[in-house]
Design an enzyme around this catalytic site. Sequence first.
Site, PDB file in Angstrom:
ATOM      1  N   HIS A 167       0.845  -1.203   0.000  1.00  0.00           N
ATOM      2  CA  HIS A 167       0.000   0.000   0.000  1.00  0.00           C
ATOM      3  C   HIS A 167       0.882   1.255   0.000  1.00  0.00           C
ATOM      4  CE1 HIS A 167      -3.488   2.524   1.499  1.00  0.00           C
ATOM      5  NE2 HIS A 167      -2.452   3.255   1.892  1.00  0.00           N
ATOM      6  N   GLU A 168       1.844   1.293   0.930  1.00  0.00           N
ATOM      7  CA  GLU A 168       2.717   2.461   1.007  1.00  0.00           C
ATOM      8  C   GLU A 168       3.647   2.544  -0.207  1.00  0.00           C
ATOM      9  OE1 GLU A 168       2.010   4.614   3.037  1.00  0.00           O
ATOM     10  OE2 GLU A 168       0.832   3.515   4.508  1.00  0.00           O
ATOM     11  N   HIS A 218       1.879   4.327  -3.035  1.00  0.00           N
ATOM     12  CA  HIS A 218       1.971   5.785  -2.896  1.00  0.00           C
ATOM     13  C   HIS A 218       3.327   6.284  -3.379  1.00  0.00           C
ATOM     14  CE1 HIS A 218      -1.745   6.460  -0.782  1.00  0.00           C
ATOM     15  NE2 HIS A 218      -1.410   5.716   0.263  1.00  0.00           N
TER      16      HIS A 218
END
Length: 264
Positions: free
Chosen positions: A66-67, A70
């Site tokens: 998820h990170e 980004h």
Amino acid sequence: MTGYDPPGEPLILGVPRAAFRPSPIFLALVALFVASGVMTWNRYGNVGFDVFLFVVSGWLVSLCLHEYAHAVVAYRSGDRDIAHRGYLTLNPLKYTSPLLSIVLPVVVVLLGGIGLPGGAVWVDRHAIPGRLRHTLVSLAGPATNVLFTLVLVAAVAWGPELGGPLEFWAGVGLLAFLQLTASVLNLLPVPGLDGGNMLQPWLSLAYRRMYDLFAPYGFILLFALLWSPQINRAFFGAVFAAGDALGLPRELYQIGYALIRFWE
């Protein structure tokens, strides 16, 4: 564009290639996820502990990805320094707050069975031109949760044809539920969270200043909202309805949640 720095380390757009290599910590989490999945499938030892390792390691892997989503979109959008900060190595210890990014979400999974959004990678917004790019950087993380939800739900749907023990598929079902709750939470328009950050570039200057004032307290605001019985019921009602629409059996992830609390 590639080149070499003085010691001979290959460069990609001026960044050492090592900045893009998966960290040993992330690879260890992936190895634990695979190993615990095999242990659960074979009901090795305490199967509840096997499912615990399977779900927690799988959840941590998804938090890293998820990170990473980004970070990689921010890098592609113009923030080259994000590579130097170590965010493209998938190392959770590089996040701005490992406690909020890793420890707190795992504790919430064990206590409440929901996928709390993790901490954050720090993005240099001034290096990224255009409001759309800013929105895409914020959207990238929740998009991974949505993708994981669909993949895991599909796995649960095809699971009976593959065979295997109920405990394994209960773990997969719980992971799917965690990804579903994370998708919903991350898309809520709460200041400081991904959903709010997606909208922030499009706000007027006055509203943006107000947003930036509340953004550091987004986690507290989220907990306050979920503490309200009415909002809590509405949230879980929406999540359960979405799970039912996707074909995710409630009893399956409820069994998975009971299994990971193996100490009870």
